[in-house]
Motif scaffolding. Structure first.
Motif, PDB file in Angstrom:
ATOM      1  N   ARG A  97       0.837  -1.205   0.000  1.00 30.20           N
ATOM      2  CA  ARG A  97       0.000   0.000   0.000  1.00 30.20           C
ATOM      3  C   ARG A  97       0.871   1.253   0.000  1.00 30.20           C
ATOM      4  NH1 ARG A  97      -5.091  -1.641   0.406  1.00 30.20           N
ATOM      5  NH2 ARG A  97      -5.586  -3.507   1.584  1.00 30.20           N
ATOM      6  N   SER A  98       2.136   1.064  -0.328  1.00 31.72           N
ATOM      7  CA  SER A  98       3.091   2.165  -0.340  1.00 31.72           C
ATOM      8  C   SER A  98       3.693   2.319  -1.729  1.00 31.72           C
ATOM      9  CB  SER A  98       4.214   1.890   0.672  1.00 31.72           C
ATOM     10  OG  SER A  98       5.267   2.801   0.497  1.00 31.72           O
ATOM     11  N   ASP A  99       3.841   3.565  -2.148  1.00 30.56           N
ATOM     12  CA  ASP A  99       4.519   3.809  -3.425  1.00 30.56           C
ATOM     13  C   ASP A  99       5.890   4.441  -3.182  1.00 30.56           C
ATOM     14  OD1 ASP A  99       3.701   6.301  -2.621  1.00 30.56           O
ATOM     15  OD2 ASP A  99       2.764   6.855  -4.517  1.00 30.56           O
ATOM     16  N   SER A 100       6.510   4.040  -2.083  1.00 28.80           N
ATOM     17  CA  SER A 100       7.845   4.535  -1.763  1.00 28.80           C
ATOM     18  C   SER A 100       8.831   3.998  -2.795  1.00 28.80           C
ATOM     19  CB  SER A 100       8.266   4.065  -0.365  1.00 28.80           C
ATOM     20  OG  SER A 100       8.464   2.660  -0.363  1.00 28.80           O
ATOM     21  N   GLU A 105      10.882  -0.301  -6.358  1.00 35.39           N
ATOM     22  CA  GLU A 105      12.022  -1.109  -6.782  1.00 35.39           C
ATOM     23  C   GLU A 105      11.782  -2.591  -6.491  1.00 35.39           C
ATOM     24  OE1 GLU A 105      16.847  -1.518  -6.079  1.00 35.39           O
ATOM     25  OE2 GLU A 105      15.789   0.178  -5.203  1.00 35.39           O
ATOM     26  N   ARG A 106      11.236  -2.885  -5.324  1.00 32.51           N
ATOM     27  CA  ARG A 106      10.996  -4.277  -4.919  1.00 32.51           C
ATOM     28  C   ARG A 106      10.085  -5.012  -5.906  1.00 32.51           C
ATOM     29  NH1 ARG A 106       8.340  -6.395   0.761  1.00 32.51           N
ATOM     30  NH2 ARG A 106       8.499  -8.591   0.241  1.00 32.51           N
ATOM     31  N   TYR A 107       9.082  -4.305  -6.435  1.00 33.60           N
ATOM     32  CA  TYR A 107       8.117  -4.931  -7.337  1.00 33.60           C
ATOM     33  C   TYR A 107       8.375  -4.616  -8.814  1.00 33.60           C
ATOM     34  CZ  TYR A 107       5.844  -5.953  -2.963  1.00 33.60           C
ATOM     35  OH  TYR A 107       5.585  -6.415  -1.703  1.00 33.60           O
ATOM     36  N   LYS A 146      -2.297   5.787  -8.290  1.00 31.48           N
ATOM     37  CA  LYS A 146      -2.701   5.110  -7.052  1.00 31.48           C
ATOM     38  C   LYS A 146      -1.470   4.591  -6.323  1.00 31.48           C
ATOM     39  CE  LYS A 146      -7.082   5.447  -8.072  1.00 31.48           C
ATOM     40  NZ  LYS A 146      -7.963   6.307  -7.361  1.00 31.48           N
ATOM     41  N   LYS A 147      -1.594   4.411  -5.011  1.00 30.44           N
ATOM     42  CA  LYS A 147      -0.466   3.923  -4.209  1.00 30.44           C
ATOM     43  C   LYS A 147      -0.361   2.400  -4.193  1.00 30.44           C
ATOM     44  CE  LYS A 147       0.273   7.633  -0.953  1.00 30.44           C
ATOM     45  NZ  LYS A 147       0.631   7.948   0.408  1.00 30.44           N
TER      46      LYS A 147
END
Length: 174
Positions: A97-100, A105-107, A146-147
């Motif tokens: 639920r984060s777009d940090s 990078e992780r996804y 969206k996040k």
């Protein structure tokens, strides 16, 4: 007096059982509402699709004669499969639920494929496609703006990585 006590005791037990069953049913209903699986659908068929993969952009256009890109006629079956994948996207879960920057990078969304589908000039679907899952049959996507990052059914990364030569209609040699 003993008959009244027995009836009263039975009534209390039955009433308690009914309350417990009602609570279980309510809990199951609420848990189903929070199911991580969700299907994102659109009924509008696109007539234009922009695919931007690491700066290499292709604009697929539909007209009376079928799909084209840069004046080249495209393989109708391939484009039909790609278009269908955009109309109904089945999310298996919310991966983040984060777009940090760390989540992106992780996804694999830091190097995302951008897909923008339009109908009559109106946006009907804008997604960022990240990496494929470990199983290879799912991928991570984020709806533009969206996040949430979703794990979705289908390998969007593999399906939407192509060149014009991959999707153009093959000419038969006589």
């Amino acid at each position: 007096m003993s008959v009244k006590k027995i009836v009263s005791k039975r009534t209390k037990i039955l009433f308690s059982a009914a309350i417990i069953l009602a609570a279980i049913c309510a809990l199951q209903f609420l848990l189903e509402l929070r199911s991580p699986q969700k299907t994102f659908k659109t009924k509008e068929l696109p007539d234009s699709i922009l695919v931007d993969n690491s700066g290499a952009s292709l604009v697929l256009q539909k007209d009376e004669g079928g799909w084209t890109c840069s004046g080249q006629k495209l393989d109708g079956d391939k484009i039909e499969r790609l278009t269908k994948s955009l109309l109904s996207i089945k999310s298996l879960s919310v991966a983040s639920r984060s777009d940090s920057p760390a989540s992106l990078e992780r996804y694999g969304l830091d190097k995302a494929i951008l897909i923008e589908a339009k109908s009559g000039g109106k946006d009907i679907r804008q997604i960022l496609v990240g990496k494929e899952s470990v199983s290879g049959s799912q991928s991570y996507i984020q709806f533009k703006g969206k996040k949430e990052i979703y794990l979705v059914q289908g390998n969007f990364r593999k399906d939407w990585t192509f060149t014009l030569d991959d999707i153009k209609e093959k000419q038969e040699n006589n």
